[in-house]
Design a protein around this motif. Structure first.
Motif, PDB file in Angstrom:
ATOM      1  N   THR A  86      -7.605  12.576  -1.762  1.00 38.27           N
ATOM      2  CA  THR A  86      -8.532  11.626  -1.172  1.00 38.27           C
ATOM      3  C   THR A  86      -8.863  10.530  -2.170  1.00 38.27           C
ATOM      4  O   THR A  86      -8.861   9.342  -1.855  1.00 38.27           O
ATOM      5  N   PHE A 104      -9.736  -2.315   4.025  1.00 40.73           N
ATOM      6  CA  PHE A 104      -9.192  -1.418   3.007  1.00 40.73           C
ATOM      7  C   PHE A 104     -10.285  -1.001   2.035  1.00 40.73           C
ATOM      8  O   PHE A 104     -10.389   0.161   1.638  1.00 40.73           O
ATOM      9  N   ILE A 138      -7.175   9.620  -4.725  1.00 45.77           N
ATOM     10  CA  ILE A 138      -6.012   8.774  -4.988  1.00 45.77           C
ATOM     11  C   ILE A 138      -5.829   7.775  -3.865  1.00 45.77           C
ATOM     12  O   ILE A 138      -5.597   6.568  -4.103  1.00 45.77           O
ATOM     13  N   ALA A 139      -5.969   8.256  -2.637  1.00 45.80           N
ATOM     14  CA  ALA A 139      -5.831   7.343  -1.499  1.00 45.80           C
ATOM     15  C   ALA A 139      -6.902   6.261  -1.589  1.00 45.80           C
ATOM     16  O   ALA A 139      -6.635   5.064  -1.366  1.00 45.80           O
ATOM     17  N   VAL A 142      -7.278  -0.787  -4.546  1.00 43.68           N
ATOM     18  CA  VAL A 142      -6.457  -1.746  -5.297  1.00 43.68           C
ATOM     19  C   VAL A 142      -5.831  -2.764  -4.351  1.00 43.68           C
ATOM     20  O   VAL A 142      -5.869  -3.979  -4.592  1.00 43.68           O
ATOM     21  N   ILE A 143      -5.263  -2.275  -3.269  1.00 39.90           N
ATOM     22  CA  ILE A 143      -4.607  -3.201  -2.349  1.00 39.90           C
ATOM     23  C   ILE A 143      -5.634  -4.099  -1.675  1.00 39.90           C
ATOM     24  O   ILE A 143      -5.441  -5.325  -1.542  1.00 39.90           O
ATOM     25  N   LEU A 199       1.011   4.128  -2.796  1.00 41.98           N
ATOM     26  CA  LEU A 199       0.766   5.532  -2.479  1.00 41.98           C
ATOM     27  C   LEU A 199       1.976   6.384  -2.855  1.00 41.98           C
ATOM     28  O   LEU A 199       1.842   7.479  -3.394  1.00 41.98           O
ATOM     29  N   PHE A 204      -8.253   5.101  -4.152  1.00 41.82           N
ATOM     30  CA  PHE A 204      -7.883   4.197  -5.226  1.00 41.82           C
ATOM     31  C   PHE A 204      -6.832   3.200  -4.744  1.00 41.82           C
ATOM     32  O   PHE A 204      -6.946   1.979  -4.970  1.00 41.82           O
ATOM     33  N   ALA A 205      -5.825   3.721  -4.061  1.00 43.20           N
ATOM     34  CA  ALA A 205      -4.762   2.840  -3.578  1.00 43.20           C
ATOM     35  C   ALA A 205      -5.329   1.810  -2.616  1.00 43.20           C
ATOM     36  O   ALA A 205      -5.020   0.608  -2.700  1.00 43.20           O
ATOM     37  N   PHE A 206      -6.167   2.271  -1.696  1.00 41.83           N
ATOM     38  CA  PHE A 206      -6.749   1.333  -0.737  1.00 41.83           C
ATOM     39  C   PHE A 206      -7.594   0.273  -1.459  1.00 41.83           C
ATOM     40  O   PHE A 206      -7.575  -0.909  -1.120  1.00 41.83           O
ATOM     41  N   THR A 212      -0.669   2.993 -12.811  1.00 38.19           N
ATOM     42  CA  THR A 212      -1.088   1.749 -12.173  1.00 38.19           C
ATOM     43  C   THR A 212      -0.652   0.524 -12.965  1.00 38.19           C
ATOM     44  O   THR A 212      -0.384  -0.542 -12.408  1.00 38.19           O
ATOM     45  N   LEU A 257       0.847  -1.196   0.000  1.00 36.35           N
ATOM     46  CA  LEU A 257       0.000   0.000   0.000  1.00 36.35           C
ATOM     47  C   LEU A 257       0.881   1.243   0.000  1.00 36.35           C
ATOM     48  O   LEU A 257       0.695   2.165  -0.792  1.00 36.35           O
ATOM     49  N   LEU A 308      -2.711   7.983 -13.251  1.00 36.79           N
ATOM     50  CA  LEU A 308      -1.886   7.286 -12.270  1.00 36.79           C
ATOM     51  C   LEU A 308      -1.127   6.142 -12.950  1.00 36.79           C
ATOM     52  O   LEU A 308      -1.673   5.470 -13.826  1.00 36.79           O
ATOM     53  N   TYR A 311       1.981   6.961  -6.440  1.00 33.68           N
ATOM     54  CA  TYR A 311       0.884   7.831  -6.865  1.00 33.68           C
ATOM     55  C   TYR A 311       1.115   9.284  -6.469  1.00 33.68           C
ATOM     56  O   TYR A 311       0.813  10.206  -7.196  1.00 33.68           O
ATOM     57  N   TYR A 312       1.650   9.475  -5.292  1.00 38.69           N
ATOM     58  CA  TYR A 312       1.789  10.846  -4.831  1.00 38.69           C
ATOM     59  C   TYR A 312       3.036  11.521  -5.361  1.00 38.69           C
ATOM     60  O   TYR A 312       3.162  12.724  -5.336  1.00 38.69           O
TER      61      TYR A 312
END
Lengths: 562, 493, 506, 102
Positions: free
Chosen positions: B209, B176, B211-212, B218-219, A557, B214-216, B280, A553, B278, A560-561
């Motif tokens: 927010t 998540f 993006i976060a 995906v994981i 992140l 999205f990351a959460f 990804t 994770l 992003l 991404y950031y």
């Protein structure tokens, strides 16, 4: 043609019956078969027969004309004589091979196209090798293998030439060719191998002495003479052949002079006689071609006779080494006489060789090749020395080796007798042979000068021999062999091959080993990490699993950031 | 008008039947109820599929409340496909349960199994049909919790630890996801997925927010999918679970999780956000390739065949993620197709192993030596499934690989083609290890007189094997739906 | 029934036979009758397809649409017809032979043997009839898999190791390279159908044709191009009927058959010659021809020697394909037939020797010819055909391949072919010659005594050897003579074969 | 011609003696050959020769040329033989029996 079966094929197909017949019937049948063939041929008209189309090619299996007829006759005669000589032999394979070989030779002579020629050409190789193997010794086996490979090699060259010919012209007709492209060169070399051109000649003195008693008699007649025929058919007047032939006529004599194995001596002198014929082909005039045909005719007879005599000696004594023979005229008087007739037939007036060889000689002289003519003169004196005088002397007279044996078997005597009679008859009555020749050329062999000159040649050769022997200049017969060109493939090539293998092999093996080791190492490495106890397969504690989640994770992140 | 309520029925039937099993208690009654319920939902799924293929997306408002305020059930090609997989596998596996359970010493608690099974089915299908993000989480939890129970039912003691680990990891994943949903709600003010998708562009692609979230997402989804290296819970869970559960979960649970990922990444966040703004694709591709290789190699060294298949599942998930990472219609088609095909092959293989376990009480490769003589039909089914797993032509597995490679070729990524091919070869190794043992080795002395598995176990396995071949030859249905789903995900359809 | 049904039946019958063989497993006689009857019926079915093919039609059978535009389909054209004919005909012969061999050897697991054999034949026929590359690929793989149990038949460590090599190389190459090539072709051309003139022309970059050809040629592992030939010698641990039919005919010929199919119908001969992409292949094939022969020379084990000879001969066909002229392609196709008959005869002989005398090494076979004259005589015919000598079939295929080389202006490959002939002589003929002419070891001493002294030693030898004929069972000897005479017949009727095959390049 | 001398000693006494066993007879043959040679040379002036080449017409050309040719042939061969002579087992020397097939 007999029952519509082409000449040659008659013998080949007839062979299939041989194993079915019991002893005496079989021998009668085997004798009658070539006789029938000869009889059929005698009544044959000239022309091309049985033509048909195979694939896109015009196949002409039988072409009868003057040139092919002479060879056809003599091949049949040789087959009959050889069969008679082999009457005592009960080896079925040898009997079949002999007849089939004769048939192939006859077939090849009448072949009107390259495909048919190729078929008979290879058939000659494959059938004749049995006559060598029939000796059933280790060395015969090896010599046979070498012989076969070289003969097949000639065949594949012929095939390549024919293929290129077909590629260029779309036709596979077998007619006069001119050198100048790869196809004809290949064909010439193919012919040359069977004709034992210099450097291609080794199969001859290598294999013939190794063949069986009766096998060599068959062998001496067909392969090389067939090659002479195809040369005369395909390359008459090719100047190159004159020089090749001259070389051939000369150099084998040196070997013949010193060789110990008397059948090998004969093989070398056979090679030398081929040289005469090749010169004739090279000259190519009508007279020369006549000379070639006549010489081949006569040569088959007297060389057969000599090989028969040596065969009889081998059969009775078990060896034909000059170093072990001598004095056999006491045990084998008839054989001795026949052998002497054979030796005389090489070129003595009143014998076959005399009326034949002089055609070639005068053709060469007429076309103005002085050096060639001298070489031929040298060769003709020399061959009398080595294949006539030397053979007779060492086998039947000379130092009595103390060997005592019976006279040759009756059938051998008959065969030798018949051959001897033919040699004499042809020599005495020259028009008979001349009438068979392809071209009409008036030639009279029995002129006074010719006879005297020839006698001078012979007697002075004998004189030289007598003096050399008397003053011990003649190299004594010892158990040894003499290196010839075949050292290249019997010694050097294997050595080279072994050397290369010894160079390549360890590297190759170690490469394979490295590969195998590498593979094992890779698997071992994988096993360390992926095996049941490896890091990747172990059950991780929950905490570290969670850690990985967090890490991933975080990683995402971070990406991404950023 | 029952037909109109099909979208609801498909999840309501198992939901209602689950407590019914508990109430009825008797193991035969519970079995019949469970069987009927799964078959009924399968029938519904089939009808729904036909409907969707005919008229396109179906939207059904739960209780009559119109979206975005009410709970929406939304069905497009992808949804019904997942639905079809889940209910289809469910109904093939269900009849198997009777015999398979018998041996694993839980017959007295059979009703519990059926209840959990139905709940799990309900949850998985719920995930597949719902159009609401939070609802999706709820259904996911229903399925997860029931699957923990199912796994814990395993006869091996280690099943408990496995279930526990699965519980922990699954909960993390679910958390998540719920975090992601929460963040999305914060950013957009809605929970309806279609609505979120509409409003996200307003929130902006650079919104932290989002993006976060999205990351959460995906994981979280990746954890449920068992993307390498988040797969660690899976081998144990699949290995120690009762065989029927392994078959069911292997064929469905991860597939539904992949659906979640697809749905969010492509529909909710959108291709533009997920892949253009992003980066990804690259990390996913890397993980996918690792997944194609490392677990495959691990599988080659395993002695327990169930474990071999479990690791192979992780590897196969790699293919799905790979197709996803191509971000193209072809790639997605391959991915979705493989989702379906992998469900078929893994379902079949685990069922076969169930039959093996039923007779010899082990799935150890050495114990299975020479088994082909005693259990020819069972092992023949294994060969069939194994061929599909390798991707031999005329099997379903081949079709998905075919599309996957075509997608890679379309991208011009020939090295990916090479990797796919090489990893298939590794599959050859682990499949053939088993076949070689079963066919070309002599049986252990105590196992020379083993009887063939009963028909009730063989039939489901063979149905799936047959399906593997059927969908390897007649691909219009599977490829058709997958293509449509892929197009709609990419926003072209 | 129309032609389509016969196509289907030709592939189905062996499968039905498989089931029946399985069911009659405990009753050997019944099982073997089933095998033979199935084989005969299969051949008759294949024969039924012949007339329309000769009439220039392409009978088609479509089983299923795997993908849009890609069918599981069978289309019979002359090349495939020819392959199906030899595979199914030789199956009959081999079935009889196998009965003699397997019983003579008391082999275990005979039921599995006959079953797998039938499946292999079915797939070989499927390879022959395949209408597109994918169908061919499938049948090709089934062939690999169904022969694996035959290779590991003995179930000992050696057999297993060989089996791993076998499967490892064949599957790796076919999945790793061939499949990729097929996919690429599909991607580039949008079709995989075998089409006259090829489907790739203009569809891929000229430079990439070489890569594509490489993928195909090394993907078709069954063609045994060096250096991926190792599986073929390894497969020799199988019982001899397997080596004979499968590893001299069906399996390996499926490989070179595929090579020809790919070159004729996927690339298109013209496309290949225009781009010159196949020149490297000529050299690789030529090198394989020679190197494999050189290796064969060093092998004392008869089957190993024959295996390397097969490797060498297979490359004739690949070479013919690489030359890609109309003559060479037809010649290559003919060579498939010619070599099939020649080599199966040789393997039959090797097996017969093994059954009758338990000899496997050539050096042990001295003088054996006198005890097994029929076997050894047939060996000679087979050997001459493989060498390419008249009057046996092998000479014609060689003729046309060489003619093709002349057409392609690649004269060096005529030389390669001819040198190969000589090498063939060198490694095949001694087996025969030793058998007849070398005295047997144990009788050497005895002969040495009589040799040169006993005036009638020839006949004495003859009696010593000839009186004790110990031939292989009739079931072995008759089949090997059937195939040996087949070599002769192929020489005489080669023009018909040519006429049948000619349409593939017209 | 030294042969008969030895054999007459070694040959079994019961055997019929050949005419050639007597050394004197051998000498007769030797001298006979020389005599014939001389006769043939003496014939030279008495017949008409039609030479193709000038050297052919020289006196007794066939005789002396043949003599020189034969003597030269043997002497050259003899010295060549010394160079090329090898034992009979020369080609078999490095062959281990039985194993090879060539």
């Amino acid at each position: 043609m007999l029952w519509g079966i082409p000449p040659g094929l008659l013998l080949i197909l007839g062979v299939l019956l041989v194993p079915l017949l019991p002893g005496a019937w079989r021998k009668a049948y085997m004798t009658i078969l070539p006789l029938a063939g000869l009889w059929a041929l005698a009544g044959a008209e000239t022309g091309v027969f049985y033509t048909f189309t195979f694939f896109t090619y015009e196949i002409a299996p039988v072409r009868i004309d003057g040139l092919s007829l002479v060879f056809g006759y003599i091949f049949h005669i040789a087959a009959i004589l050889s069969v008679v000589f082999a009457w005592h032999n009960n080896d079925t394979v040898e009997q079949m091979a002999g007849l089939a070989y004769a048939g192939s030779g006859i077939g090849a002579v009448f072949a009107g196209d390259l495909i048919t020629l190729f078929i008979y050409w290879e058939a000659m190789a494959t059938t004749s090798v049995f006559l060598i193997w029939a000796r059933r010794s280790d060395s015969a086996f090896r010599a046979g293998m070498r012989y076969l490979i070289i003969q097949v090699g000639s065949g594949v060259l012929l095939l390549s030439g024919a293929i290129l010919m077909a590629h260029q012209t779309g036709s596979v007709a077998f007619d006069k060719m001119t050198l100048g492209n790869l196809a004809t060169w290949l064909i010439l070399i193919a012919f040359g191998i069977k004709c034992a051109f210099p450097f291609f000649h080794n199969w001859l003195p290598d294999a013939y002495p190794e063949a069986s008693v009766t096998g060599t008699v068959f062998l001496s007649a067909f392969t090389t003479k067939c090659a002479v025929y195809v040369l005369a058919r395909g390359f008459p007047g090719t100047e190159l052949l004159i020089y090749v032939g001259a070389a051939m006529a000369a150099f084998p004599l040196f070997y013949a002079a010193i060789e110990n194995d008397l059948r090998r001596v004969l093989a070398y002198s056979l090679n030398n006689q081929l040289g005469f014929m090749v010169v004739g082909v090279g000259v190519g005039s009508a007279l020369a071609i006549n000379g070639v045909a006549a010489h081949a005719f006569a040569h088959i007879l007297y060389k057969s006779l000599l090989f028969m005599a040596m065969g009889a000696v081998l059969y009775r004594v078990g060896t034909v080494k000059a170093s072990e023979l001598g004095g056999l005229h006491k045990s084998m008087p008839l054989t001795t006489i026949f052998c002497i007739i054979g030796a005389a037939s090489i070129s003595t007036p009143l014998f076959a060789g005399f009326i034949a060889k002089s055609l070639t000689l005068s053709a060469a002289a007429k076309d103005g090749y002085p050096v060639i003519w001298l070489i031929l003169m040298f060769a003709s004196a020399g061959v009398f020395l080595v294949s006539g005088v030397k053979i007779v002397y060492f086998a039947f007279f000379a130092n009595d080796g103390g060997k005592r044996c019976k006279e040759a078997p009756l059938n051998m005597q008959i065969a030798m007798g018949l051959t001897a009679i033919l040699c004499v008859v042809i020599g005495v009555y020259s028009p008979w042979l001349y009438s068979l020749l392809p071209n009409d050329v008036a030639y009279e062999p029995y002129t006074l000068s010719h006879v005297i000159n020839q006698l001078q040649t012979l007697i002075f050769s004998a004189l030289a021999f007598a003096l050399l022997i008397r003053f011990k200049f003649y190299p004594p017969a010892v158990n040894s062999i003499y290196l010839d060109f075949d050292i290249t493939y019997r010694k050097w090539l294997p050595v080279l091959y072994k050397w290369i293998v010894s160079l390549v092999s360890p590297g190759w093996k170690s490469m394979l080993q490295d590969l195998r080791n590498g593979l094992h190492r890779m698997v071992a490495y994988m096993f360390r990490h992926h095996g049941p106890e490896g890091i990747l397969a172990r059950t991780w504690p929950t905490g570290s699993m969670a850690l990985w989640v967090a890490l991933l994770l975080g990683g995402f992140l971070l990406i991404y950031y950023s | 008008m029952l037909l109109a309520h099909l979208p609801a029925l498909v999840i309501v039937i198992p939901l209602i039947c689950a407590p019914l099993c508990v109430l009825l208690r008797g193991k035969d009654w519970a079995f019949i109820v469970a069987l009927l319920a799964t078959w009924a939902s399968f029938a519904c799924s089939v009808l729904l599929t036909i409907q969707v293929m005919k008229v396109g997306t179906i939207s059904y408002a739960m209780g009559g409340w119109a979206p975005p305020y009410g709970i929406e059930i939304r069905l497009d090609a992808l949804n019904v496909f997942i639905l079809l997989i889940v209910s289809g596998i469910g109904s093939v596996v269900a009849p198997y349960a009777r015999n398979s359970l018998l041996l694993e010493h839980i017959e007295e608690r059979a009703y519990m199994f059926y209840c959990a099974y139905l709940l799990c089915l309900c949850g998985l299908m719920g995930v597949a049909v719902t159009g609401d993000a939070f609802n999706l989480f709820v259904f996911l939890e229903i399925s997860s919790l029931s699957s923990y129970v199912l796994i814990a039912l395993g006869s091996d003691r280690r099943a408990l630890t496995a279930a526990y680990q699965y519980l922990v990891m699954g909960t993390i994943g679910a958390t998540f996801i719920v975090i992601a949903v929460g963040l999305l709600y914060q950013a957009t003010g809605t929970l309806n997925m279609a609505d979120i998708a509409n409003r996200l562009p307003e929130a902006g692609y650079t919104n932290r927010t989002v993006i976060a979230a999205f990351a959460f997402m995906v994981i979280g989804a990746g954890l449920k999918i068992a993307i390498f290296p988040l797969h660690q819970w899976l081998p144990n869970a699949y290995t120690y679970a009762p065989n029927i559960v392994s078959a069911f979960l292997a064929a469905t649970a991860t597939k539904v999780s992949v659906y979640i990922l697809l749905r969010f990444v492509f529909s909710v966040f959108g291709v533009e956000f997920s892949f253009v703004s992003l980066p990804t694709a690259i990390p996913l591709l890397v993980l996918a390739v690792l997944a194609m290789f490392l677990p495959s190699i691990v599988a080659c060294f395993q002695t327990n065949v169930k474990r071999v298949l479990a690791y192979s599942s992780v590897a196969q998930i790699g293919y799905m993620v790979l197709g996803l990472g191509f971000v193209s219609v072809a790639g997605l088609t391959a991915s979705i197709l493989h989702l379906f095909n992998h469900a078929l092959m893994k379902g079949a293989l685990f069922l076969v192993l169930g039959a093996v376990f039923y007779r010899i009480g082990s799935c150890n490769i050495d114990r299975m030596a020479g088994l082909a003589k005693q259990m020819p039909w069972t092992m023949a089914a294994f060969v069939g499934g194994g061929l599909s797993l390798i991707g031999v032509p005329l099997t379903a597995g081949f079709i998905s690989k075919w599309y996957l490679i075509l997608a890679a070729l379309e991208k011009g990524w020939w090295y990916i083609v090479v990797l796919i091919v090489v990893s298939s070869l590794i599959a050859v190794v682990y499949v053939f290890r088993v076949i070689e043992a079963a066919y070309f080795r002599d049986a252990p002395d105590d196992l020379v007189n083993v009887a063939e598995a009963p028909i009730s176990l063989l039939a489901p396995a063979w149905i799936l094997v047959f399906a593997n071949f059927y969908f390897g030859v007649e691909t219009s249905i599977s490829v058709g739906i997958a293509e449509r789903a892929a197009q709609s995900l990419m926003g072209a359809g | 029934m129309d032609t389509q049904d016969f196509i289907a039946l030709a592939m189905l019958l062996p499968l039905i036979g498989t089931v029946m063989i399985w069911m009659s497993g405990p009753r050997p006689n019944q099982r073997e009758v089933v095998t033979v009857v199935t084989a005969i019926l299969t051949f008759l079915c294949v024969l039924q397809v012949l007339p329309p093919v000769l009439a220039g039609e392409n009978p088609t059978l479509i089983i299923a649409n795997i993908l849009p535009g890609l069918q599981f389909a069978f289309v019979v054209e002359p090349l495939g017809m020819m392959f199906a004919l030899i595979a199914s005909f030789l199956w009959i012969v081999t079935s009889f032979y196998a009965i003699g061999y397997m019983r003579g050897h008391n082999e275990p697991n005979q039921t599995r043997f006959y079953m797998c054999f039938a499946i292999a034949i079915s797939s070989a026929i499927a390879v022959a009839f395949s209408g597109n590359m994918l169908t061919l690929f499938i049948a090709y793989e089934v062939l690999t898999l169904s022969t694996y149990p035959l290779v590991t038949h003995n179930q000992d460590e050696e057999a297993k190791r060989a089996g791993r090599t076998y499967l490892g190389i064949l599957l790796t190459s076919s999945i790793g390279l061939l499949l990729v090539a097929i996919l690429w072709t599909w991607y580039a051309a949008g079709t995989l159908d075998f089409t006259k003139g090829g489907i790739l022309k203009g569809k891929i970059d000229d430079g990439l044709v070489i890569v594509m050809l490489f993928l195909y040629m090394y993907g078709i592992g069954k063609a045994a191009l060096m250096p991926i030939h190792r599986w073929l010698p390894a497969a020799m641990v199988a019982p001899t009927p397997v080596s004979a039919l499968l590893h001299a005919v069906a399996v390996v010929k499926a490989g070179v058959f595929t090579v020809l199919k790919v070159i004729i119908y996927i690339f298109g001969a013209d496309f290949l010659t225009e781009t010159g992409a196949s020149v490297w292949l000529m050299y690789v094939a030529g090198a394989t021809v020679l190197l494999a022969s050189l290796v064969a020379l060093t092998k004392d084990n008869l089957k190993a020697r024959l295996a390397y000879s097969t490797v060498s001969q297979l490359s004739y066909v690949v070479l013919a394909g690489a030359l890609a002229t109309s003559f060479s392609l037809v010649g290559g196709a003919m060579h498939i037939v010619m070599h099939a008959f020649g080599k199966i005869t040789l393997f039959f002989c090797a097996g017969a020797i093994m059954v009758a005398s338990h000899k496997t090494e050539i050096s042990q076979m001295r003088g054996l010819g006198w005890r097994m004259p029929f076997t050894f005589a047939a060996f000679l015919l087979g050997a001459l055909s493989v060498i390419g000598l008249p009057p046996l079939g092998g000479s014609w295929s060689k003729w046309y391949i060489a003619l093709g080389a002349a057409d392609a202006e690649q004269l060096i490959f005529i030389a390669v072919l001819m040198i190969s002939s000589l090498l063939n002589v060198a490694y095949l003929i001694p087996v025969f010659a030793r058998g007849f002419f070398g005295p047997r070891d144990e009788e050497r001493a005895q002969i040495a005594d009589t040799h040169h002294h006993d005036h009638d030693h020839k006949s004495a030898d003859h009696a010593a050897y000839g009186s004790r004929i110990v031939e292989a069972p009739l079931f072995c000897v008759v089949p090997l003579w059937v195939t040996a005479l087949g070599c002769v017949a192929l020489f005489l009727y080669a023009d018909r074969l040519y006429a049948m095959l000619e349409p593939i390049v017209k | 011609m030294n042969g008969p001398k030895h054999t007459s000693a070694s040959s079994s006494s019961g055997e019929k003696q050949s005419w050639l066993d007597d050394t004197q007879n051998i000498d007769k043959i030797f001298w006979g050959v020389i005599f014939l040679s001389v006769i043939l040379m003496l014939l030279e002036p008495f017949y008409y020769k039609k030479p193709y080449f000038s050297f052919e017409g020289s006196f007794g050309f066939y005789g002396w040329f043949s003599f020189l040719a034969c003597a030269g042939l043997v002497l050259v061969a003899r010295s060549l033989g010394r160079v090329f002579e090898r034992g009979e087992e020369y080609y078999d020397a490095d062959r281990n029996s039985g194993e090879d097939n060539r």
